[in-house]
Design a protein around this motif. Sequence first.
Motif, PDB file in Angstrom:
ATOM      1  N   SER A  52       0.939  -1.110  -0.180  1.00 14.39           N
ATOM      2  CA  SER A  52       0.050   0.063   0.007  1.00 14.39           C
ATOM      3  C   SER A  52       0.870   1.143  -0.084  1.00 14.39           C
ATOM      4  O   SER A  52       2.116   1.272   0.562  1.00 14.39           O
ATOM      5  CB  SER A  52      -0.898  -0.026   1.393  1.00 14.39           C
ATOM      6  OG  SER A  52      -0.217   0.157   2.457  1.00 14.39           O
ATOM      7  N   MET A  55       2.024   2.392   3.508  1.00 17.49           N
ATOM      8  CA  MET A  55       2.941   1.528   4.216  1.00 17.49           C
ATOM      9  C   MET A  55       4.193   1.738   3.565  1.00 17.49           C
ATOM     10  O   MET A  55       5.231   1.801   4.129  1.00 17.49           O
ATOM     11  CB  MET A  55       2.428  -0.029   4.149  1.00 17.49           C
ATOM     12  CG  MET A  55       3.360  -0.914   4.745  1.00 17.49           C
ATOM     13  SD  MET A  55       2.651  -2.419   4.799  1.00 17.49           S
ATOM     14  CE  MET A  55       4.126  -3.503   4.895  1.00 17.49           C
ATOM     15  N   SER A  99       3.431  -0.156   9.857  1.00 19.11           N
ATOM     16  CA  SER A  99       3.499  -1.828   8.922  1.00 19.11           C
ATOM     17  C   SER A  99       2.623  -2.559   9.555  1.00 19.11           C
ATOM     18  O   SER A  99       1.817  -3.295   9.000  1.00 19.11           O
ATOM     19  CB  SER A  99       4.924  -2.183   9.407  1.00 19.11           C
ATOM     20  OG  SER A  99       4.953  -3.168   8.656  1.00 19.11           O
ATOM     21  N   THR A 102      -1.127  -1.680   9.049  1.00 18.98           N
ATOM     22  CA  THR A 102      -1.525  -1.847   7.522  1.00 18.98           C
ATOM     23  C   THR A 102      -1.694  -3.312   7.150  1.00 18.98           C
ATOM     24  O   THR A 102      -2.626  -3.835   6.668  1.00 18.98           O
ATOM     25  CB  THR A 102      -0.416  -1.272   6.460  1.00 18.98           C
ATOM     26  OG1 THR A 102      -0.468   0.147   6.980  1.00 18.98           O
ATOM     27  CG2 THR A 102      -0.787  -1.421   5.168  1.00 18.98           C
ATOM     28  N   GLU A 106      -5.291  -5.280   6.001  1.00 18.85           N
ATOM     29  CA  GLU A 106      -5.129  -6.361   4.850  1.00 18.85           C
ATOM     30  C   GLU A 106      -5.457  -7.543   4.968  1.00 18.85           C
ATOM     31  O   GLU A 106      -6.191  -8.315   4.132  1.00 18.85           O
ATOM     32  CB  GLU A 106      -3.612  -6.017   4.226  1.00 18.85           C
ATOM     33  CG  GLU A 106      -3.436  -4.625   3.446  1.00 18.85           C
ATOM     34  CD  GLU A 106      -1.922  -4.613   2.877  1.00 18.85           C
ATOM     35  OE1 GLU A 106      -1.013  -5.784   2.901  1.00 18.85           O
ATOM     36  OE2 GLU A 106      -1.554  -3.698   2.566  1.00 18.85           O
TER      37      GLU A 106
END
Length: 109
Positions: A52, A55, A99, A102, A106
Amino acid sequence: MVFLAVAIVGETFGTTCLKLSDGFRHPLYALVTAVCFAISLGMLTLALEHLSLGMAYGIWGGVGTLLTTLIGIVVWHDVFSAVVGLGMIAVAAGVALLSLGTQEAEERA
């Protein structure tokens, strides 16, 4: 993640050469800076195919900042203080949280 790692190394090396260029008075270092930044942005672009934007950019910027700060402290004896150390810890924590957050989002999606 390999593309992102190369992007970070390229940006860090390019920034180091930028310092060595002494205001672009040393053309070889200026050229190396431009090449490193081009490689870095190219690799970041490839990393964005798999990561992304927030990120990838957060890690690229944060880790690059940490590495560049460390190089400045070790090579050029830039000032290191408790506040600088705390700032570095905060950047590292921010990158880790970005990190982790995200990745969790996800996995849920």
